[in-house]
Write a protein that holds these residues in place. Structure first.
Motif, PDB file in Angstrom:
ATOM      1  N   ARG A  79      33.156  20.267  -7.344  1.00  0.00           N
ATOM      2  CA  ARG A  79      32.143  19.450  -8.022  1.00  0.00           C
ATOM      3  C   ARG A  79      32.652  18.014  -8.023  1.00  0.00           C
ATOM      4  O   ARG A  79      33.831  17.760  -8.280  1.00  0.00           O
ATOM      5  CB  ARG A  79      31.935  19.948  -9.450  1.00  0.00           C
ATOM      6  CG  ARG A  79      30.957  19.073 -10.248  1.00  0.00           C
ATOM      7  CD  ARG A  79      30.497  19.732 -11.533  1.00  0.00           C
ATOM      8  NE  ARG A  79      31.549  20.049 -12.466  1.00  0.00           N
ATOM      9  CZ  ARG A  79      31.697  19.449 -13.656  1.00  0.00           C
ATOM     10  NH1 ARG A  79      30.880  18.485 -14.036  1.00  0.00           N
ATOM     11  NH2 ARG A  79      32.667  19.832 -14.462  1.00  0.00           N
ATOM     12  N   THR A  80      31.766  17.058  -7.745  1.00  0.00           N
ATOM     13  CA  THR A  80      32.146  15.650  -7.720  1.00  0.00           C
ATOM     14  C   THR A  80      31.846  15.002  -9.059  1.00  0.00           C
ATOM     15  O   THR A  80      30.747  15.161  -9.607  1.00  0.00           O
ATOM     16  CB  THR A  80      31.399  14.898  -6.599  1.00  0.00           C
ATOM     17  OG1 THR A  80      31.761  15.486  -5.341  1.00  0.00           O
ATOM     18  CG2 THR A  80      31.752  13.421  -6.586  1.00  0.00           C
ATOM     19  N   ILE A  81      32.837  14.291  -9.589  1.00  0.00           N
ATOM     20  CA  ILE A  81      32.666  13.502 -10.810  1.00  0.00           C
ATOM     21  C   ILE A  81      33.081  12.072 -10.473  1.00  0.00           C
ATOM     22  O   ILE A  81      34.197  11.844  -9.996  1.00  0.00           O
ATOM     23  CB  ILE A  81      33.527  14.042 -11.977  1.00  0.00           C
ATOM     24  CG1 ILE A  81      33.061  15.441 -12.367  1.00  0.00           C
ATOM     25  CG2 ILE A  81      33.477  13.086 -13.169  1.00  0.00           C
ATOM     26  CD1 ILE A  81      33.905  16.095 -13.455  1.00  0.00           C
ATOM     27  N   SER A  82      32.179  11.126 -10.704  1.00  0.00           N
ATOM     28  CA  SER A  82      32.477   9.714 -10.465  1.00  0.00           C
ATOM     29  C   SER A  82      33.123   9.111 -11.702  1.00  0.00           C
ATOM     30  O   SER A  82      32.638   9.313 -12.817  1.00  0.00           O
ATOM     31  CB  SER A  82      31.195   8.941 -10.132  1.00  0.00           C
ATOM     32  OG  SER A  82      30.659   9.420  -8.920  1.00  0.00           O
ATOM     33  N   ILE A  83      34.207   8.387 -11.493  1.00  0.00           N
ATOM     34  CA  ILE A  83      34.911   7.674 -12.569  1.00  0.00           C
ATOM     35  C   ILE A  83      34.924   6.202 -12.174  1.00  0.00           C
ATOM     36  O   ILE A  83      35.331   5.859 -11.063  1.00  0.00           O
ATOM     37  CB  ILE A  83      36.357   8.174 -12.742  1.00  0.00           C
ATOM     38  CG1 ILE A  83      36.413   9.681 -13.017  1.00  0.00           C
ATOM     39  CG2 ILE A  83      37.090   7.355 -13.801  1.00  0.00           C
ATOM     40  CD1 ILE A  83      36.036  10.098 -14.415  1.00  0.00           C
ATOM     41  N   VAL A  84      34.478   5.338 -13.087  1.00  0.00           N
ATOM     42  CA  VAL A  84      34.473   3.901 -12.833  1.00  0.00           C
ATOM     43  C   VAL A  84      35.529   3.247 -13.715  1.00  0.00           C
ATOM     44  O   VAL A  84      35.608   3.523 -14.915  1.00  0.00           O
ATOM     45  CB  VAL A  84      33.079   3.289 -13.103  1.00  0.00           C
ATOM     46  CG1 VAL A  84      33.096   1.783 -12.908  1.00  0.00           C
ATOM     47  CG2 VAL A  84      32.034   3.939 -12.200  1.00  0.00           C
ATOM     48  N   MET A  85      36.332   2.374 -13.097  1.00  0.00           N
ATOM     49  CA  MET A  85      37.362   1.627 -13.822  1.00  0.00           C
ATOM     50  C   MET A  85      36.919   0.169 -13.902  1.00  0.00           C
ATOM     51  O   MET A  85      36.325  -0.351 -12.967  1.00  0.00           O
ATOM     52  CB  MET A  85      38.692   1.709 -13.074  1.00  0.00           C
ATOM     53  CG  MET A  85      39.180   3.130 -12.893  1.00  0.00           C
ATOM     54  SD  MET A  85      40.789   3.230 -12.060  1.00  0.00           S
ATOM     55  CE  MET A  85      40.357   2.751 -10.402  1.00  0.00           C
ATOM     56  N   SER A  86      37.240  -0.461 -15.053  1.00  0.00           N
ATOM     57  CA  SER A  86      36.832  -1.856 -15.228  1.00  0.00           C
ATOM     58  C   SER A  86      37.967  -2.694 -15.795  1.00  0.00           C
ATOM     59  O   SER A  86      38.931  -2.165 -16.348  1.00  0.00           O
ATOM     60  CB  SER A  86      35.625  -1.935 -16.169  1.00  0.00           C
ATOM     61  OG  SER A  86      36.030  -1.660 -17.497  1.00  0.00           O
TER      62      SER A  86
END
Length: 162
Positions: free
Chosen positions: A53-60
């Protein structure tokens, strides 16, 4: 000449053993055996051939991960697609909070070091990288950015494995 070549060869072979902990090769089996490397408390590197399963994680640069909490099933393989939307270099490292805090101390001594362990990625601004991980144990685990100062500023998240 032969002695110099031998010394150079032995030096190159020994170099991985001298690297800071958690940053280079030799961390257990990656498929086919028991994984005993970093983040073994929560699982093992995922099999690239397995369903994931793909989970997108965004870093800022606000020192945050989005989402900050992820829920997965025990035995599930997750493909984390980790995107750096900031202007600074960031990391995502999976582990227990104790492991992350200890590893962050090492990073303070070696701030330019990049990870090559299966439970971590270093991501330059505007880029994306992937972590493929199978969560073999139930519990509450963590992820964080180990770039010096980032995790204490709030750049961490939680993984709940049910």
């Amino acid at each position: 000449m032969k002695t110099a070549t031998l010394v150079l060869t032995l030096g190159l072979l020994a170099a991985p053993a001298l690297a800071a902990p958690g940053h280079s090769g030799g961390h257990g089996s990656h498929g086919g055996g028991h994984y005993d490397g970093h983040a073994a408390a929560l699982g093992e590197p995922g099999d690239p051939k397995a369903k994931a399963r793909t989970i997108s994680i965004v870093m800022s640069d606000e020192m945050r991960f989005s989402p900050e909490t992820v829920t997965v099933k025990r035995g599930e393989t997750i493909r984390f697609v980790v995107k750096n939307n900031g202007q600074l270099r960031h990391e995502m490292t999976l582990g227990t909070m104790d492991e992350l805090v200890e590893h962050a101390k090492v990073m303070e001594q070696h701030p330019d070091m990049e990870h090559d362990d299966p439970n971590a990625v270093t991501v330059e601004p505007g880029q994306s990288k992937t972590i493929l991980w199978t969560f073999t144990k139930a519990g509450s685990f963590d992820y964080g950015c180990l770039v010096p100062g980032h995790m204490p500023a709030g750049m961490k998240g939680r993984i709940i494995v049910r």
